[in-house]
Design an enzyme around this catalytic site. Structure first.
Site, PDB file in Angstrom:
ATOM      1  N   ASP A  72       1.131  -0.755  -0.244  1.00  0.00           N
ATOM      2  CA  ASP A  72      -0.026  -0.049  -0.537  1.00  0.00           C
ATOM      3  C   ASP A  72       0.913   1.190  -0.091  1.00  0.00           C
ATOM      4  O   ASP A  72       2.157   0.994   0.394  1.00  0.00           O
ATOM      5  CB  ASP A  72      -0.733   0.121   1.004  1.00  0.00           C
ATOM      6  CG  ASP A  72      -1.856  -1.177   1.557  1.00  0.00           C
ATOM      7  OD1 ASP A  72      -2.110  -1.726   0.321  1.00  0.00           O
ATOM      8  OD2 ASP A  72      -1.807  -1.196   2.657  1.00  0.00           O
TER       9      ASP A  72
HETATM   10  N1  URA Z   1      -1.292  -5.889   4.049  1.00  0.00           N
HETATM   11  C1  URA Z   1      -1.439  -4.679   4.597  1.00  0.00           C
HETATM   12  O1  URA Z   1      -2.878  -4.694   4.735  1.00  0.00           O
HETATM   13  N2  URA Z   1      -1.147  -3.811   3.312  1.00  0.00           N
HETATM   14  C2  URA Z   1       0.474  -3.956   2.294  1.00  0.00           C
HETATM   15  O2  URA Z   1       0.824  -3.368   2.387  1.00  0.00           O
HETATM   16  C3  URA Z   1       0.951  -5.212   2.571  1.00  0.00           C
HETATM   17  C4  URA Z   1      -0.443  -6.293   3.187  1.00  0.00           C
END
Ligand code: URA
Length: 247
Positions: free
Chosen positions: A107
């Site tokens: 993310d």
């Molecule tokens: N889980 C999440 O919530 N975000 C990420 O970027 C990777 C795994």
């Protein structure tokens, strides 16, 4: 003698993207074979006798694969371009003159370990559920999740109507108002770690991926990367993860 190969496999082998991503690229009508757009999945091509182009550019095999581990800073996107003009992870690679793509995603607001490569086959292997490559995260969550709640997460909870696979969890520290928790999972659903902790009432306020398998960031500062050796690559597929000590 000429040999045929599936178009998506050929694109992955040429370092365009993972096989799954290559399928998306084909479906978008961006690939031509001898001048004809091909969108049918599983089309067989003969690379020694046919001309394959992506976005008009000739696609040729190259046998030099490169693998790097980047510590992605927050605020960077893991796509190859961003219509909103946000910084992209590949802009952090300096002096690398081959086109690398990220293996999977992190993310915008997550930092940490991100592998980039031009080896579509290995990228596919890392992401394919059958290999169960584990990913370890350090999550700072609000409050103090009860042991019972963490056990629930370890066993699996219903997330968007689908049970999560077993996870490994360890509490690293209890701070005032927050807890730092290490969690190892092998699935890669969108925002999975955030959603898992949200589901037990302890939202994530900071998230960092520290390892793929037994390949840890180990002191790599945010924004920096290192080139991976064959020995490093093997560590990705090691299933027994030490939850403690490494970072
Ligand atoms: N889980 C999440 O919530 N975000 C990420 O970027 C990777 C795994």
């Amino acid at each position: 003698m000429s040999e045929t190969v599936r178009l998506q496999k050929y694109l992955a082998g040429c370092g365009i993207a993972s096989r799954r991503k290559a399928e998306e690229i084909i479906a978008q009508g961006r690939v031509t074979v001898d001048g004809e757009i091909v969108t049918a999945m599983g089309s067989q091509i003969d690379p020694s006798n046919q001309e394959i182009r992506l976005d008009g550019k000739l696609v040729t095999p190259h046998n030099e694969f490169l693998y790097i581990l980047l510590n992605k800073p927050q605020g960077y996107v893991t796509t190859m371009s961003d219509p909103q003009g946000r910084p992209i992870v590949t802009s952090l690679l300096h002096g690398i003159n081959v086109r690398l793509f990220p293996v999977g995603r992190l993310d915008l607001d997550t930092e940490g370990a991100l592998i980039l490569t031009n080896d579509g086959e290995l990228a596919q292997k890392i992401q394919h559920p059958s290999y169960e490559v584990t990913k370890t995260y350090e999550a700072r969550v609000l409050g103090r999740p009860a042991e019972k709640m963490l056990q629930k997460l370890e066993h699996g909870i219903l997330l968007e109507e689908k049970q999560t696979a077993p996870a490994k969890i360890m509490v690293i520290a209890r701070e005032t108002g927050t807890s730092s928790i290490r969690i190892t999972i092998h699935e890669g659903r969108k925002r999975q770690v955030r959603k898992m902790f949200q589901a037990i009432g302890h939202p994530v306020v900071h998230l960092k991926r520290i390892a793929y398998g037994n390949l840890f960031l180990q002191g790599l500062p945010p924004g920096k990367y290192r080139i991976l050796s064959p020995k490093d690559l093997k560590k990705i597929f090691i299933k027994k993860i030490p939850l403690q000590n490494k970072k």
